[in-house]
Scaffold this active site. Structure first.
Site, PDB file in Angstrom:
ATOM      1  N   ARG A  19      12.137   1.652  -3.728  1.00  0.00           N
ATOM      2  CA  ARG A  19      11.758   1.416  -2.348  1.00  0.00           C
ATOM      3  C   ARG A  19      10.302   1.046  -2.164  1.00  0.00           C
ATOM      4  O   ARG A  19       9.992   0.026  -1.574  1.00  0.00           O
ATOM      5  CB  ARG A  19      11.966   2.705  -1.554  1.00  0.00           C
ATOM      6  CG  ARG A  19      12.757   2.557  -0.332  1.00  0.00           C
ATOM      7  CD  ARG A  19      13.488   3.830  -0.142  1.00  0.00           C
ATOM      8  NE  ARG A  19      13.907   4.342  -1.430  1.00  0.00           N
ATOM      9  CZ  ARG A  19      15.120   4.146  -1.923  1.00  0.00           C
ATOM     10  NH1 ARG A  19      16.003   3.489  -1.248  1.00  0.00           N
ATOM     11  NH2 ARG A  19      15.446   4.631  -3.102  1.00  0.00           N
ATOM     12  N   THR A  20       9.426   1.872  -2.652  1.00  0.00           N
ATOM     13  CA  THR A  20       8.024   1.637  -2.354  1.00  0.00           C
ATOM     14  C   THR A  20       7.569   0.303  -2.939  1.00  0.00           C
ATOM     15  O   THR A  20       6.936  -0.500  -2.272  1.00  0.00           O
ATOM     16  CB  THR A  20       7.156   2.804  -2.869  1.00  0.00           C
ATOM     17  OG1 THR A  20       7.665   4.002  -2.297  1.00  0.00           O
ATOM     18  CG2 THR A  20       5.705   2.648  -2.473  1.00  0.00           C
TER      19      THR A  20
ATOM     20  N   LYS B  33      -1.007   0.797 -25.181  1.00  0.00           N
ATOM     21  CA  LYS B  33      -1.945   0.685 -26.304  1.00  0.00           C
ATOM     22  C   LYS B  33      -3.095   1.674 -26.171  1.00  0.00           C
ATOM     23  O   LYS B  33      -4.006   1.676 -26.973  1.00  0.00           O
ATOM     24  CB  LYS B  33      -2.544  -0.726 -26.350  1.00  0.00           C
ATOM     25  CG  LYS B  33      -1.543  -1.832 -26.564  1.00  0.00           C
ATOM     26  CD  LYS B  33      -2.305  -3.153 -26.648  1.00  0.00           C
ATOM     27  CE  LYS B  33      -1.376  -4.339 -26.725  1.00  0.00           C
ATOM     28  NZ  LYS B  33      -2.122  -5.597 -26.563  1.00  0.00           N
TER      29      LYS B  33
ATOM     30  N   ARG C  89       1.138   3.281  -8.336  1.00  0.00           N
ATOM     31  CA  ARG C  89       1.872   4.556  -8.369  1.00  0.00           C
ATOM     32  C   ARG C  89       1.675   5.155  -9.744  1.00  0.00           C
ATOM     33  O   ARG C  89       1.822   4.472 -10.754  1.00  0.00           O
ATOM     34  CB  ARG C  89       3.354   4.371  -8.084  1.00  0.00           C
ATOM     35  CG  ARG C  89       4.131   5.653  -8.376  1.00  0.00           C
ATOM     36  CD  ARG C  89       5.526   5.638  -7.900  1.00  0.00           C
ATOM     37  NE  ARG C  89       5.589   5.705  -6.448  1.00  0.00           N
ATOM     38  CZ  ARG C  89       6.721   5.882  -5.770  1.00  0.00           C
ATOM     39  NH1 ARG C  89       7.863   5.993  -6.417  1.00  0.00           N
ATOM     40  NH2 ARG C  89       6.715   5.939  -4.462  1.00  0.00           N
TER      41      ARG C  89
ATOM     42  N   HIS D 186       1.112  10.358  -0.608  1.00  0.00           N
ATOM     43  CA  HIS D 186       1.867   9.108  -0.518  1.00  0.00           C
ATOM     44  C   HIS D 186       1.580   8.518   0.874  1.00  0.00           C
ATOM     45  O   HIS D 186       2.427   8.558   1.766  1.00  0.00           O
ATOM     46  CB  HIS D 186       3.357   9.410  -0.719  1.00  0.00           C
ATOM     47  CG  HIS D 186       4.215   8.213  -0.972  1.00  0.00           C
ATOM     48  ND1 HIS D 186       3.787   6.909  -0.770  1.00  0.00           N
ATOM     49  CD2 HIS D 186       5.506   8.115  -1.390  1.00  0.00           C
ATOM     50  CE1 HIS D 186       4.772   6.082  -1.069  1.00  0.00           C
ATOM     51  NE2 HIS D 186       5.821   6.788  -1.452  1.00  0.00           N
TER      52      HIS D 186
HETATM   53  C1  NCD Z   1       9.475   9.294  -2.260  1.00  0.00           C
HETATM   54  C2  NCD Z   1       8.427   9.383  -3.362  1.00  0.00           C
HETATM   55  O1  NCD Z   1       8.389   8.534  -4.235  1.00  0.00           O
HETATM   56  O2  NCD Z   1       7.678  10.330  -3.289  1.00  0.00           O
HETATM   57  N1  NCD Z   1      10.162   8.085  -2.255  1.00  0.00           N
HETATM   58  C3  NCD Z   1       9.613   6.987  -1.671  1.00  0.00           C
HETATM   59  O3  NCD Z   1       8.468   6.659  -1.864  1.00  0.00           O
HETATM   60  N2  NCD Z   1      10.374   6.300  -0.825  1.00  0.00           N
HETATM   61  C4  NCD Z   1      10.365  10.456  -2.198  1.00  0.00           C
HETATM   62  C5  NCD Z   1      11.149  10.836  -3.410  1.00  0.00           C
HETATM   63  O4  NCD Z   1      11.037  10.237  -4.481  1.00  0.00           O
HETATM   64  O5  NCD Z   1      11.917  11.788  -3.278  1.00  0.00           O
END
Ligand code: NCD
Length: 316
Positions: A62-63, A91, A112, A140
């Site tokens: 999703r993100t 590496k 991320r 987040h």
């Molecule tokens: C969340 C995350 O990655 O923290 N998901 C997201 O970004 N949509 C929540 C999760 O992974 O449960």
């Protein structure tokens, strides 16, 4: 956009934490996202010639796709590293070096990372705007942007609401980011529904109390004890990847399952949110209830990320 918050030596704006955006900036981004939603074609090429890099060292659908879709819908282009095993990190390259290099190719970077604080470190070295797409169990911020925009969209306000958070409040970074940002809103009441083992970290509770000594927070373990009062029910996944051992996870993973029968005790105008991915915590039968807004939430997330990218790149 008010630029008074955080800058690095290189002078560009990074979004690492949900409090890095001021309340006025949240409002500005919601208003821009609403305009984009109403007339997407007017914004379809504002990022023409711009490049975004998405560096994802932890699984995500999703993100990452939401950011990439956002950039593509603004007419920009995207470079991605979704599998660290194939990148120079394998590496032994440091994050500082990776960010400096990628920042010399792209105009904006989304990162991320499984380690808490990785985004803060990366921001010290990023020569272009850096957005934290999730750092371990910590923060987040663009999920918070998504969540606040969703609440504003469905409830018409970001004040005087009872928000019940349910599930893994210990490791769920979306909860940590969102509750800190909601603490800046007026008249909020928080109900924290979790098993004892997965309570909201004490440090975050202290932060909330320090920011707002009047803050109303209740902790319960049964979903039935929190659901009836909620205007917003924020369900979360038990964060399997953050547990030290599988047994503890197995013991807790099915603690909460929202079913149509349980939802019957919720307010008629409540909304059920979830950052997704969902595992077992919301039964599929709940999806057709009009209070279930999680898929619309994902769509709103893409729109508000479009607004954020446009502002950080100063194309509008
Ligand atoms: C969340 C995350 O990655 O923290 N998901 C997201 O970004 N949509 C929540 C999760 O992974 O449960």
């Amino acid at each position: 956009m008010n630029k008074a918050t955080r800058y690095t030596k290189s002078g560009c704006r990074h979004i690492v934490d949900s409090l890095d955006l001021s309340p006025a900036e949240y409002a500005d981004l919601f208003s821009l996202a609403t305009k984009i939603r109403a007339a997407p074609s007017e914004y379809a090429s504002i990022c023409h010639g711009r490049l975004m890099a998405t560096l994802f060292y932890e699984p995500s659908t999703r993100t990452r796709l939401s950011f990439e879709a956002a950039m593509l819908r603004l007419g920009g282009r995207v470079l991605t590293v979704a599998d660290p095993a194939t990148s120079a990190v394998a590496k032994g390259e440091t994050l500082a070096d990776t960010i400096r290099t990628v920042g010399s190719y792209a105009d904006i970077v989304v990162l991320r990372h499984p380690k808490e604080g990785a985004a803060r470190l990366a921001a010290l070295y990023a020569p272009v705007p850096l957005i934290n797409g999730g750092d371990g169990a910590r923060e987040h911020p663009t999920q918070t942007l998504t969540d606040m925009f969703t609440i504003q969209h469905f409830k018409g306000r970001l004040s005087d609401l009872t928000v019940a958070f349910c599930g893994d409040l210990r490791y769920g970074r979306t909860v940590h980011s969102l509750i800190r940002a909601l603490t800046r809103c007026r008249g909020m009441r928080f109900i924290l529904i979790s098993p004892q083992e997965l309570r909201l970290p004490a440090q975050i509770k202290e932060e909330i109390k320090a920011a707002d000594p009047q803050a109303r927070i209740e902790e319960v373990t049964a979903i039935e004890d929190g659901l009836p009062a909620a205007d917003v029910l924020y369900m979360t996944r038990i964060q399997k990847e953050r547990f030290f051992n599988e047994e503890d996870y197995i013991k807790l993973r099915d603690t909460y399952i929202l079913t149509p029968e349980r939802l019957a005790s919720a307010k008629q105008d409540a909304i059920v949110m979830h950052p997704l991915p969902r595992v077992t915590e919301i039964a599929a039968a709940v999806d057709s209830d009009e209070r279930a807004v999680y898929f619309q939430q994902a769509r709103l997330g893409m729109l508000v990320r479009m607004a954020l990218i446009a502002r950080l790149l100063e194309v509008i």
